[in-house]
Scaffold this motif. Sequence first.
Motif, PDB file in Angstrom:
ATOM      1  N   LYS A  25      26.601  49.771  42.088  1.00  0.00           N
ATOM      2  CA  LYS A  25      26.497  48.460  42.719  1.00  0.00           C
ATOM      3  C   LYS A  25      27.813  47.689  42.630  1.00  0.00           C
ATOM      4  O   LYS A  25      28.150  46.932  43.532  1.00  0.00           O
ATOM      5  N   ARG A  37      29.601  46.413  45.877  1.00  0.00           N
ATOM      6  CA  ARG A  37      29.833  44.973  46.026  1.00  0.00           C
ATOM      7  C   ARG A  37      31.247  44.704  46.537  1.00  0.00           C
ATOM      8  O   ARG A  37      31.451  43.869  47.410  1.00  0.00           O
ATOM      9  N   GLN A  52      35.119  39.485  31.366  1.00  0.00           N
ATOM     10  CA  GLN A  52      34.047  38.674  30.815  1.00  0.00           C
ATOM     11  C   GLN A  52      32.698  39.366  30.958  1.00  0.00           C
ATOM     12  O   GLN A  52      31.853  39.310  30.067  1.00  0.00           O
ATOM     13  N   GLU A  53      32.548  40.062  32.091  1.00  0.00           N
ATOM     14  CA  GLU A  53      31.303  40.784  32.322  1.00  0.00           C
ATOM     15  C   GLU A  53      31.126  41.889  31.279  1.00  0.00           C
ATOM     16  O   GLU A  53      30.030  42.096  30.752  1.00  0.00           O
ATOM     17  N   VAL A  74      30.050  40.342  28.105  1.00  0.00           N
ATOM     18  CA  VAL A  74      28.606  40.049  28.126  1.00  0.00           C
ATOM     19  C   VAL A  74      27.820  41.327  27.837  1.00  0.00           C
ATOM     20  O   VAL A  74      26.890  41.339  27.033  1.00  0.00           O
ATOM     21  N   HIS A  84      27.703  31.554  33.358  1.00  0.00           N
ATOM     22  CA  HIS A  84      28.324  32.814  33.756  1.00  0.00           C
ATOM     23  C   HIS A  84      27.791  34.003  32.981  1.00  0.00           C
ATOM     24  O   HIS A  84      28.528  34.838  32.536  1.00  0.00           O
ATOM     25  N   ASN A  85      26.534  34.069  32.817  1.00  0.00           N
ATOM     26  CA  ASN A  85      26.047  35.097  31.918  1.00  0.00           C
ATOM     27  C   ASN A  85      25.403  36.279  32.619  1.00  0.00           C
ATOM     28  O   ASN A  85      25.277  37.332  32.047  1.00  0.00           O
ATOM     29  N   VAL A  94      25.016  39.416  35.353  1.00  0.00           N
ATOM     30  CA  VAL A  94      25.883  40.353  36.074  1.00  0.00           C
ATOM     31  C   VAL A  94      25.644  40.139  37.561  1.00  0.00           C
ATOM     32  O   VAL A  94      24.528  40.333  38.047  1.00  0.00           O
ATOM     33  N   PRO A  95      26.684  39.719  38.293  1.00  0.00           N
ATOM     34  CA  PRO A  95      26.465  39.278  39.676  1.00  0.00           C
ATOM     35  C   PRO A  95      25.979  40.369  40.627  1.00  0.00           C
ATOM     36  O   PRO A  95      25.313  40.053  41.605  1.00  0.00           O
ATOM     37  N   VAL A  96      26.298  41.636  40.335  1.00  0.00           N
ATOM     38  CA  VAL A  96      25.909  42.686  41.285  1.00  0.00           C
ATOM     39  C   VAL A  96      24.480  43.167  41.061  1.00  0.00           C
ATOM     40  O   VAL A  96      23.983  43.990  41.815  1.00  0.00           O
ATOM     41  N   LEU A  97      23.832  42.655  40.008  1.00  0.00           N
ATOM     42  CA  LEU A  97      22.464  43.107  39.726  1.00  0.00           C
ATOM     43  C   LEU A  97      21.457  42.006  40.041  1.00  0.00           C
ATOM     44  O   LEU A  97      21.764  40.816  39.915  1.00  0.00           O
ATOM     45  N   THR A  98      20.262  42.398  40.440  1.00  0.00           N
ATOM     46  CA  THR A  98      19.202  41.425  40.721  1.00  0.00           C
ATOM     47  C   THR A  98      18.705  40.837  39.409  1.00  0.00           C
ATOM     48  O   THR A  98      19.039  41.315  38.323  1.00  0.00           O
ATOM     49  N   GLU A 100      17.033  43.478  37.462  1.00  0.00           N
ATOM     50  CA  GLU A 100      17.955  44.437  36.845  1.00  0.00           C
ATOM     51  C   GLU A 100      18.725  43.820  35.685  1.00  0.00           C
ATOM     52  O   GLU A 100      19.019  44.486  34.692  1.00  0.00           O
ATOM     53  N   LEU A 137      18.585  45.258  31.797  1.00  0.00           N
ATOM     54  CA  LEU A 137      19.771  45.813  31.117  1.00  0.00           C
ATOM     55  C   LEU A 137      19.575  46.107  29.625  1.00  0.00           C
ATOM     56  O   LEU A 137      19.802  47.234  29.189  1.00  0.00           O
ATOM     57  N   TYR A 156      19.396  37.984  43.754  1.00  0.00           N
ATOM     58  CA  TYR A 156      20.681  38.123  43.062  1.00  0.00           C
ATOM     59  C   TYR A 156      21.066  36.771  42.469  1.00  0.00           C
ATOM     60  O   TYR A 156      20.645  35.726  42.998  1.00  0.00           O
ATOM     61  N   ARG A 164      23.543  34.879  42.780  1.00  0.00           N
ATOM     62  CA  ARG A 164      24.069  33.883  43.718  1.00  0.00           C
ATOM     63  C   ARG A 164      22.963  33.264  44.572  1.00  0.00           C
ATOM     64  O   ARG A 164      23.168  32.234  45.227  1.00  0.00           O
TER      65      ARG A 164
END
Lengths: 377, 230
Positions: free
Chosen positions: A7, A11, A278-279, A282, B94-95, B97-101, B104, B108, B140, B142
């Motif tokens: 993903k 992306r 940062q990701e 996390v 910002h915690n 993961v942007p590419v995961l729903t 998801e 994790l 997601y 966003r």
Amino acid sequence: MFNYVLKTLIRHRTRSLLTVTGAAVAIFVYCIVGSVQEGLYRLTSGADADRRLIVFQENRFCPTTSRLPEDYAVKIGKIAGVKDVLPIQVWTNNCRASLDIVVFNGADPKKIQSMRPVKLASGSWSQFETQRDAAVIGRNIAMRRGLKVGDQFTIGDISVRIAGVFQSEVPSEENLIYTHLAFLQNSQRNESVGLVTQHEVLLQPSADADRVATEIDVQLRASSVATKTRRKGAFQASTLSDLVDLIGFAHWLGYACVGLVLSLVATTTIMSVQDRMQEYAVLQTIGVRPLGTLRLVLAESVLLCLVGGGIGSGFALIALQFGGFAIGAEGATIAFKPSLWLGLSSLGTSLCVGLVAGLPPAIQTARMSIVNSLRTA
Amino acid sequence: MNILELRNVTKSFRKGDETITPLHNVDLDVRQGEFVSLMGPSGSGKSTLLNVVSGIDHVDSGVIRVNSQEITSLSRGQLADWRAANLGYIFQTHNLVPVLTAYENVELPTLLLKLSAGERRARVELALEAVGLSDRAGHYPRQLSGGQEQRVGIARAIVSHPTVVVADEPTGSLDAETSLQVQSLLKRLNQELNITLLMVTHDAHVATIATRQLYLDRGKLVEELRVERQ
Ligand SMILES: Nc1ncnc2c1ncn2[C@@H]1O[C@H](COP(=O)(O)OP(=O)(O)OP(=O)(O)O)[C@@H](O)[C@H]1O
Ligand SMILES: [Mg+2]
């Protein structure tokens, strides 16, 4: 976790696509260069190259300039260690290096069948034997020139009817056109009857190739035309010596391709990882081990390389399979063929490049300070 | 029984010539099911305390025990495994993961545990339900509001049934109304699921949802208030 890698790459579609395309192009070139190297290696090694001798006129190079009496075959045949002799008249459309070389070999059809490693894929051998202007042609040249059984093929003064298309385990063989010896001798302007370009010598299994070669030249020295006898591999290598130098140089091109993929994928991965430190922090806070993020980064770079490498080598192998490419000079040709080894080695190279490209940023994520990476929000 | 124990924990940072010591011989005992809030001036070391308790930063001296296990003697890799099984971390922002729903993201941490696929799904669904976002599982980050994002972050922190959940200003970047939602959510998780919580906050109002309020200043921890829950 693989889902995450996939993903992430999807992306950043444009970035991934550009990297994959770049890697594909470079691996494509790498494959083509590799097949040229392989072709050259095959030409100068193996039983066909090592256990056969070519008797050529001394100090002559292009086939049109070598003129040996056809009856030398009888004298050569009597020398100890010689099993059989095949007098061959060679004609080529181009004595210089060329990508579309056409080489005719005129010889006795019966002997071609017994001495040359050819196997008819279509057409009929008996038609070849009985028809004066018949020819059997290699699969490669048939493909390149779009020829099939029954076609008339004309080049220069020579016009033949195609009686068959053959394949061979010796790829350079598949670039040849075989005709009757007498037909090729007669079709040439200057009197060639009774003369041939070269004699191909098949050795007894126990014979010492170099000793027999010397013996042939010594025996024929007293005759009308002096000869130079070499192993077929050595003969072809010296015939193609200009090309051999070029091909030797071309392998640097292969290394350059690897370097290109490396720098491309390394740049992409480093950029992508630095954007996402940062990701990774996390992920490690959640409980992913440092070695885990290392693996994630490597998976990213390896995936980019393997997809690019797979596409590039796939296209290259297809092009090599159906393009019938060959490069030749002075009647000898190097065939560019796809091979399993070529495919595997380029995938292996892609894999290694992916690992090397991803390693620095991967180590960076494994060794980062989680707290500092989280703070730089 | 104490679920969390800090003994003589000292942590200092060097900044050029000067040395800052945000934690100086700090002692702390937290019992199972307690909800502890931690306040203090900016730069007093609240985040530093959470980080050493989470094992993402190391102490200079002293011992931290969670559930009787001494985490201050674990290696980096061991700490990661320990966090996967025992710690939930709620970040300020910002915690995700942007590419995961959302689903998801919550999933994790469970991928790091030995669970069957069915168990995993059940836990993720339960966690999303607990934060009231079952209907947003496929979204997601966003596509979520700030408050929803934070709730997904909370679901992710509790999904692996951790021993301790820490939260660093969980309402710090939310508006008043969403902040209230998150506060009541944390309070509910503590009361209904008996989750042990350690929360840093700047806001005295937010601190009141906790059962115990601590104050950190000049390297020392001061007990402000302790409410015994029935
Ligand atoms: N990695 C670091 N390097 C140097 N100094 C640091 C580091 N981390 C924290 N500090 C310092 O330690 C002190 C405590 O920082 P910390 O982040 O724990 O404070 P805080 O109480 O969480 O503050 P805030 O309320 O503003 O979040 C600060 O003075 C900070 O500058
Ligand atoms: Mg802080």
